[in-house]
Write an enzyme that holds these catalytic residues in place. Structure first.
Site, PDB file in Angstrom:
ATOM      1  N   HIS A  18       1.034  -1.240  -0.059  1.00  0.00           N
ATOM      2  CA  HIS A  18      -0.056  -0.155  -0.012  1.00  0.00           C
ATOM      3  C   HIS A  18       0.984   1.596   0.105  1.00  0.00           C
ATOM      4  O   HIS A  18       0.716   2.109  -0.593  1.00  0.00           O
ATOM      5  CB  HIS A  18      -0.985  -0.089   1.204  1.00  0.00           C
ATOM      6  N   ASP A 114      -6.283   4.818   0.029  1.00  0.00           N
ATOM      7  CA  ASP A 114      -6.225   4.032  -0.116  1.00  0.00           C
ATOM      8  C   ASP A 114      -7.371   3.347  -0.293  1.00  0.00           C
ATOM      9  O   ASP A 114      -8.362   3.567   0.534  1.00  0.00           O
ATOM     10  CB  ASP A 114      -5.018   3.797  -0.353  1.00  0.00           C
TER      11      ASP A 114
END
Length: 389
Positions: A18, A114
């Site tokens: 991520h 995200d």
């Protein structure tokens, strides 16, 4: 204090998979659009971890702000899925993000989160910030995530219990064997799919030439356009620049024939059982092909590994191990057979298309420029609401 240029905050979930795409998106906005960039990450107790080392090596003009890592030991069970644990971590981090944003003298005018940070979109709304979701995978995954809350109970039962394909309008159906744990126990991912609707736009790490049909479905009001009411921007591929160093592996590679080495890696979080590692090792060896394999420790008892292996105790089907003979056939199919040549040629075309997409005036470059323009347009309104400008 009035801002002269957009200040973008990016919130990254824990994990290399991520953090790296978020950092690279920040670098693109800094380098190509001269935006001020602040990256919000959860603090890691291990200063020697790969995450810590990557953050230390970043462009000094990327401002890294650390959020305290919340204690979720009383909120989850050891057997809970990776998805649930990560969702709880990000949920418990929202108050810290709100507090830090409120105390910043020069607050970001834009927040990009995200997949697992969608709960922070409400905080962005409180501070009158433009808000985006960044999908680091692809448009098909976005389609699936946003469509999942809309499937009927019957469709869900047919897919999970009867192992039938899950049909998605405008996309390829999802085979049961391809279903990750998130969709077998879908509560958290359904919430994410609904929260995405709060965003002002969704950025996707893909490019038009790669997923033209899926991306077009977002524009079609009879397909995904009826579910997704916000613009989707294909801005990929967002890639980390490769820095090759001279070592034993690169020296060996330089001495091999072109296109003769198979690279095997399952990503930073991809994990296999000991039995699967053994079968993979034998399959690669029996293929008699050159290969480089990124081997990670086996995780037979690590529940988080089920995010990748599609298995967990409460799921009513056994662990699936790909045997060495099947691996052998697949390796030789790719590296030796005529079909392998066709596959490699298609990959080369996609590589060229990807390079074109992120070049000057490429489709992804232009798409990110549209996002940048929206950030610039919203800046005056943000200053007026927050600083009385």
């Amino acid at each position: 204090m009035q801002n002269l240029k957009p200040h973008v905050g990016l919130l990254a979930s824990p994990g290399i998979g991520h953090i790296i795409p978020v950092l690279e998106l920040g670098r693109c906005l800094l380098t190509n659009h001269n935006f001020t960039i602040t990256i919000f990450v959860l603090n890691s107790d291990d200063s020697s971890s790969a995450q810590s080392q990557i953050l230390k090596s970043q462009n000094p003009n990327l401002n890294i702000v650390y959020l305290p890592l919340p204690d979720i030991s009383t909120l989850v069970q050891p057997s809970d899925s990776f998805i649930k644990k990560l969702s709880v971590i990000m949920h418990e981090s929202v108050p810290s993000l709100r507090s830090i944003l409120g105390s910043m003298q020069s607050r970001p005018s834009v927040l990009i989160v995200d997949l697992f940070g969608t709960q922070a979109l409400a905080v962005a709304e409180e501070f009158h910030m433009l808000k985006y979701v960044f999908i680091t995978t692809n448009a098909w995954f976005l389609w699936m995530t946003m469509y999942l809350p809309r499937i009927t109970k019957g469709e869900e039962e047919d897919h999970i219990n009867r192992k039938q394909d899950l049909k998605i309008p405008g996309c390829e159906p999802v085979r049961f064997v391809d279903t990750i744990h998130a969709y077998v126990d879908p509560k958290n991912i359904k919430e994410i799919g609904l929260e995405m609707g709060m965003a002002d736009g969704i950025l996707v790490n893909t490019f038009e030439e790669l997923e033209m049909e899926t991306l077009n479905s977002f524009k079609n009001k009879n397909l995904m356009g009826r579910v997704c009411q916000v613009p989707v921007y294909p801005i990929g591929p967002i890639l980390r620049p490769v820095q090759l160093s001279t070592n034993g592996i690169t020296n060996w590679l330089n001495n091999q024939p072109n296109e003769s080495v198979l690279y095997v890696s399952f990503g930073s979080g991809g994990t296999l059982t000991m039995k699967q590692i053994t079968e993979l090792a034998w399959g690669l060896e029996l293929s008699k092909q050159r290969f480089i394999w990124v081997v990670r420790p086996p995780t037979d008892d690590d529940v988080s590994a089920t995010f990748f292996t599609v298995t967990e105790e409460k799921i009513p089907f056994p662990d699936t191990v790909i045997g060495r003979e099947e691996i052998l056939k697949m390796v030789r199919r790719i590296m030796v057979d005529k079909e392998g040549n066709e596959i490699r040629n298609r990959v080369k075309k996609l590589k060229n298309s990807a390079n074109k997409a992120v070049s000057q005036n490429g489709s992804s470059t232009n798409s990110l420029a549209l996002v940048a323009k929206e950030c610039e347009k919203s800046l005056r309104m943000f200053d007026s609401k927050n600083y009385g400008a």
